[in-house]
Each structure stands twice: as C-alpha cells, then as structure tokens.
Design an enzyme around this catalytic site. Structure first.
Site, PDB file in Angstrom:
ATOM      1  N   CYS A  66     -25.210  93.122  51.001  1.00  0.00           N
ATOM      2  CA  CYS A  66     -24.282  93.583  49.964  1.00  0.00           C
ATOM      3  C   CYS A  66     -24.500  92.781  48.685  1.00  0.00           C
ATOM      4  CB  CYS A  66     -22.843  93.423  50.451  1.00  0.00           C
ATOM      5  SG  CYS A  66     -21.643  94.033  49.253  1.00  0.00           S
ATOM      6  N   CYS A  70     -18.440  87.985  47.396  1.00  0.00           N
ATOM      7  CA  CYS A  70     -17.172  87.597  48.039  1.00  0.00           C
ATOM      8  C   CYS A  70     -17.430  86.363  48.913  1.00  0.00           C
ATOM      9  CB  CYS A  70     -16.650  88.748  48.894  1.00  0.00           C
ATOM     10  SG  CYS A  70     -16.640  90.322  48.022  1.00  0.00           S
ATOM     11  N   CYS A  73     -17.513  86.371  52.813  1.00  0.00           N
ATOM     12  CA  CYS A  73     -18.113  87.482  53.560  1.00  0.00           C
ATOM     13  C   CYS A  73     -19.534  87.224  54.058  1.00  0.00           C
ATOM     14  CB  CYS A  73     -18.097  88.746  52.708  1.00  0.00           C
ATOM     15  SG  CYS A  73     -18.645  90.184  53.667  1.00  0.00           S
ATOM     16  N   CYS A 110     -12.197 103.189  62.033  1.00  0.00           N
ATOM     17  CA  CYS A 110     -12.413 102.723  60.657  1.00  0.00           C
ATOM     18  C   CYS A 110     -13.878 102.371  60.441  1.00  0.00           C
ATOM     19  CB  CYS A 110     -11.601 101.462  60.394  1.00  0.00           C
ATOM     20  SG  CYS A 110      -9.883 101.637  60.803  1.00  0.00           S
ATOM     21  N   CYS A 142     -10.666 106.377  58.845  1.00  0.00           N
ATOM     22  CA  CYS A 142     -10.464 105.471  57.714  1.00  0.00           C
ATOM     23  C   CYS A 142     -11.847 104.972  57.309  1.00  0.00           C
ATOM     24  CB  CYS A 142      -9.581 104.309  58.162  1.00  0.00           C
ATOM     25  SG  CYS A 142      -9.408 103.000  56.936  1.00  0.00           S
ATOM     26  N   CYS A 202      -4.790 101.695  52.309  1.00  0.00           N
ATOM     27  CA  CYS A 202      -4.799 100.570  53.245  1.00  0.00           C
ATOM     28  C   CYS A 202      -5.274  99.367  52.445  1.00  0.00           C
ATOM     29  CB  CYS A 202      -5.740 100.855  54.409  1.00  0.00           C
ATOM     30  SG  CYS A 202      -5.928  99.439  55.516  1.00  0.00           S
ATOM     31  N   ARG A 274      -1.199  95.309  59.861  1.00  0.00           N
ATOM     32  CA  ARG A 274      -2.299  95.176  60.831  1.00  0.00           C
ATOM     33  C   ARG A 274      -2.738  93.723  60.954  1.00  0.00           C
ATOM     34  NH1 ARG A 274      -3.441 100.641  61.600  1.00  0.00           N
ATOM     35  NH2 ARG A 274      -2.817 101.884  59.807  1.00  0.00           N
TER      36      ARG A 274
HETATM   37  N1  SAM Z   1     -17.555  96.338  51.106  1.00  0.00           N
HETATM   38  C1  SAM Z   1     -16.274  96.880  51.233  1.00  0.00           C
HETATM   39  C2  SAM Z   1     -15.231  96.106  50.485  1.00  0.00           C
HETATM   40  O1  SAM Z   1     -15.365  94.916  50.289  1.00  0.00           O
HETATM   41  O2  SAM Z   1     -14.233  96.732  50.090  1.00  0.00           O
HETATM   42  C3  SAM Z   1     -15.828  97.063  52.673  1.00  0.00           C
HETATM   43  C4  SAM Z   1     -16.117  96.035  53.744  1.00  0.00           C
HETATM   44  S1  SAM Z   1     -15.324  94.447  53.595  1.00  0.00           S
HETATM   45  C5  SAM Z   1     -16.143  93.555  54.851  1.00  0.00           C
HETATM   46  C6  SAM Z   1     -13.658  94.692  54.151  1.00  0.00           C
HETATM   47  C7  SAM Z   1     -12.730  93.504  54.161  1.00  0.00           C
HETATM   48  O3  SAM Z   1     -13.049  92.645  55.249  1.00  0.00           O
HETATM   49  C8  SAM Z   1     -12.724  92.573  52.971  1.00  0.00           C
HETATM   50  O4  SAM Z   1     -11.991  93.071  51.898  1.00  0.00           O
HETATM   51  C9  SAM Z   1     -12.069  91.333  53.545  1.00  0.00           C
HETATM   52  O5  SAM Z   1     -10.671  91.379  53.336  1.00  0.00           O
HETATM   53  C10 SAM Z   1     -12.398  91.410  55.028  1.00  0.00           C
HETATM   54  N2  SAM Z   1     -13.289  90.302  55.439  1.00  0.00           N
HETATM   55  C11 SAM Z   1     -14.597  90.173  55.174  1.00  0.00           C
HETATM   56  N3  SAM Z   1     -15.093  89.023  55.661  1.00  0.00           N
HETATM   57  C12 SAM Z   1     -14.071  88.396  56.264  1.00  0.00           C
HETATM   58  C13 SAM Z   1     -13.939  87.142  56.947  1.00  0.00           C
HETATM   59  N4  SAM Z   1     -14.969  86.307  57.093  1.00  0.00           N
HETATM   60  N5  SAM Z   1     -12.729  86.807  57.437  1.00  0.00           N
HETATM   61  C14 SAM Z   1     -11.671  87.650  57.284  1.00  0.00           C
HETATM   62  N6  SAM Z   1     -11.738  88.828  56.641  1.00  0.00           N
HETATM   63  C15 SAM Z   1     -12.906  89.209  56.127  1.00  0.00           C
HETATM   64 FE1  SF4 Z   2     -19.725  93.227  50.152  1.00  0.00          FE
HETATM   65 FE2  SF4 Z   2     -18.521  91.738  51.961  1.00  0.00          FE
HETATM   66 FE3  SF4 Z   2     -17.606  91.761  49.485  1.00  0.00          FE
HETATM   67 FE4  SF4 Z   2     -17.316  93.975  51.035  1.00  0.00          FE
HETATM   68  S1  SF4 Z   2     -16.381  91.979  51.347  1.00  0.00           S
HETATM   69  S2  SF4 Z   2     -17.988  93.890  48.904  1.00  0.00           S
HETATM   70  S3  SF4 Z   2     -19.204  93.829  52.263  1.00  0.00           S
HETATM   71  S4  SF4 Z   2     -19.623  90.994  50.135  1.00  0.00           S
END
Ligand code: SAM
Ligand code: SF4
Ligand code: DTB
Length: 330
Positions: A66, A70, A73, A110, A142, A202, A274
């Site tokens: 990606c 973030c 992530c 989802c 979802c 959501c 959730r």
């Molecule tokens: N890329 C899309 C986005 O960011 O909207 C969808 C996938 S993203 C992985 C969905 C959510 O997963 C993120 O907004 C975050 O809140 C959660 N998430 C990701 N990594 C995480 C982690 N290490 N611990 C807890 N929640 C996490």
């Molecule tokens: Fe990409 Fe992870 Fe951020 Fe979603 S949360 S936009 S998958 S880096």
C-alpha cells in the site's frame, strides 16, 4: 470576516456545541467504572437484542504494497514487515470464503484492500462483482477500499453493499502524527460519499498508538459529529507489528478500553460497536467486560487481515461461557 455561525453549514455544530459535547463525553468517561458500565449496558438493552453478538469475517482481498504511510499498518509498502502480498482473488474463491464464514456463524463478510483508493476501473469492477457474490450468499457485504468518490459509492450501493468501512482512526489533533499521506478531511469526504449513496457508515479507530486520553475523547466526539453518524464503530487495539513505526507501543489498559467502549455505546446508542483488532492479547474477562460495556460484534477466524485472531474454537468457547448468541441471518 464572516461570523462563526455564517461559516458553519446548517448541520455542523458550533464551537460552543462541540466543546459542550466534549465535556459531556469527558464526564461520562470519568464517572465511577461500575456506573459507566451499568449505564452502557442499560442503553445496550434498550437499543439492541440482549445477549447477542454479530460475528463478522474479514477477507484480505489485496494484501500489502500500500502506498500510504499509516504508521500502525503492516501493509504499507514503506515498512519492512515481511507479510505475504497478493492481488484480487477470483469470484469463486470469494464465494468459497463467504460460504465458510456463513457456516461458522458469520452474518457479515468484510473485504479489505490495501489501497489508497481503487487503482483502476477493472479492479474496482471486480470488487463490485465480489460484493454481488457475497450478497448472493445472503450475507451482509462490507468493503474497505480506501478513498472512494460518489460514483464508486453509488456503484457499490447498486451491487447491494451494506456497509463501507473507513476509519478516522484517532482524534483529528493526533491524526497527523500517525499518517502523513492523506488528511482526515480526505477521510470525511469519503465518508460523506458513502453516506450520500445510502450505504451504512462503518467508522472507528485504534487505541494504543501513543494518543492521550484527551485524544481518545476527541476521537469519540468526532465520530458523533460526522455528517452521518456511523451505524458501526470498530474499536481496534493496536496490534504492534515488527517493522512498523508503532512496533514498540505499550498495550492498552483493559479498563481504558472498556471505558472507551462504554462511552461510544452511550453516545452512539444505535451503532454496532465492534471489538476488532487486538483480541488475541485480551483475556476472556476483559472481553466479557467489553460486551457488558456495549460491544456487540467481533471478527472471527484465525486471521484479521494480516495478523492473528483468536480463531473459531476459542471464540465458540467464550460465547458459550457467557451465554452469548451469534446474531442470526435475517
Ligand atoms: N486501506 C484501507 C483503509 O485504510 O481504509 C482499508 C484497510 S485498513 C487495514 C483498515 C483499518 O485496519 C485501518 O483503518 C486501521 O484502523 C485498522 N488497522 C490496520 N492495522 C492495524 C493494526 N496493526 N492494529 C489495529 N488496527 C489496525
Ligand atoms: Fe494502506 Fe494500511 Fe493505511 Fe489502509 S491502513 S491505507 S492498507 S497503509
Ligand atoms: C477495522 O477497523 N478493523 C479491521 C477492519 N476494520 C478492516 C482490520 C483490522 C486489521 C488489523 C491488522 C491486520 O490484521 O493487518
């Protein structure tokens, strides 16, 4: 200079209203623990069937690489986390996964993609077909695909999408410490497109990223002030992943988690709350308190998107011990 009331649109709260809401959230959060949980459970019982939890299954439909940064992530291309990466699966694979999820008691399926936004029309059209496949199995569909525009939201709605997951993640004041490649306003814009298309919103966040308690209260306030308050609020505890900037964060205190869930339940009484990432590090007693405080949904299965989750056997035992019933398909 326009006055504050002129600058606001008709539904946006004034600064005074916003401060007042924050103060009410603060007082609610800080009341004695048992009063808080009791109040939350009372509201839970007035708005939702008692002793019922919705089981949801996550499918990682596009893993890793990606472009966003973030800092929590594992799927960001900027961090070396060693996760497996893949592109979109076939419709047959999705049907199979949805059928398995349904057989295990899930009513919501989802699908998450590690995208900033859907990269091209062909990929987006394929996801639309995946949504139709899940709907065809009689499940709530979802998706979480990053930023989407109004036309994409409409196409997903037409395919039968029930909800779109797009988290604000934290307080607008702390957000820039966590993500630099898109603003919280970008997130609000997508949430508006989703709500305008008639799709359930959501929207939640993550605890344990280094935010202060005040940031958590502002996060709850921001959820309440969205143009369209969320029908569903995922509360994630950070799963610290080696290689990400947040790999060494301390775990969230269990009572802080329960207080947060209770406060969300009280201020967003109709929403499904959730209990999402982080359950593997929680004992049964903490999870039971979260349900008492108003959590009424979990993600089941061995995996979330890339990280581990308790798995169906452990969750069946937990639900049985607590006398909780999975929500049935309607
Ligand atoms: N890329 C899309 C986005 O960011 O909207 C969808 C996938 S993203 C992985 C969905 C959510 O997963 C993120 O907004 C975050 O809140 C959660 N998430 C990701 N990594 C995480 C982690 N290490 N611990 C807890 N929640 C996490
Ligand atoms: Fe990409 Fe992870 Fe951020 Fe979603 S949360 S936009 S998958 S880096
Ligand atoms: C959400 O708020 N939590 C889920 C779902 N929405 C998509 C995802 C949690 C992901 C946890 C980290 C991982 O497994 O990669």
């Amino acid at each position: 200079m326009p006055t504050e009331s002129v600058m606001q649109n008709s539904t946006a709260p004034t600064m005074a209203q916003s401060e007042d809401l924050l103060e009410r959230i603060r007082q609610c959060y800080h009341q004695p623990f048992l009063d808080l949980v009791f109040q939350a459970q009372d509201i839970q019982r007035r708005f939702h069937p008692r002793n019922e939890v919705q089981l949801c299954t996550l499918a990682n439909i596009k893993s890793g690489n990606c472009p966003e940064d973030c800092s929590y992530c594992p799927q960001s291309a900027r961090y070396n986390t060693g996760i497996e990466t893949w592109e979109l699966p076939s419709l047959a694979e999705i049907r199979e996964q949805a059928q398995e999820a349904k057989a295990n008691g899930s009513t919501r399926f989802c699908m998450g993609a590690a995208w900033r936004t859907p990269p091209h029309q062909k990929a987006f059209d394929h996801v639309v077909d995946m949504v139709k496949t899940v709907v065809d199995e009689g499940m709530e569909a979802c998706v979480t695909l990053g930023m989407i525009n109004a036309d994409q939201a409409k196409a997903l709605k037409d395919a039968g999408l029930k909800a779109y997951n797009h988290n604000i993640d934290t307080s607008p004041n702390f957000y820039p410490e966590v993500i630099s490649t898109r603003t919280i306003q970008d997130r609000f814009d997508t949430l508006k497109n989703v709500a305008n298309a008639g799709i359930d919103v959501c929207c939640g966040g993550i605890l344990g990223m280094g935010e202060t308690l005040e940031h958590r209260l502002e996060f709850i306030k921001t959820l309440c002030e969205l143009d369209h308050p969320p029908e569903s609020v995922p509360v994630n505890c950070l799963v610290p992943v080696e290689g990400t900037p947040l790999a060494n964060q301390a775990p969230v205190d269990s009572f802080d988690l329960v207080r947060t869930i209770a406060t969300v339940r009280i201020f967003l009484p109709e929403a499904k709350v959730r209990l999402s990432a982080g359950r593997l590090s929680m004992n049964d007693e903490t999870q039971a308190l979260c349900f008492m405080a108003g959590a009424n949904s979990i993600f089941t299965g061995e995996k979330l998107l890339t990280t581990d989750n308790p798995g169906m056997n452990r969750d069946r035992d937990l639900l049985e011990k607590l006398g909780l019933k999975p929500q049935a398909l309607t």
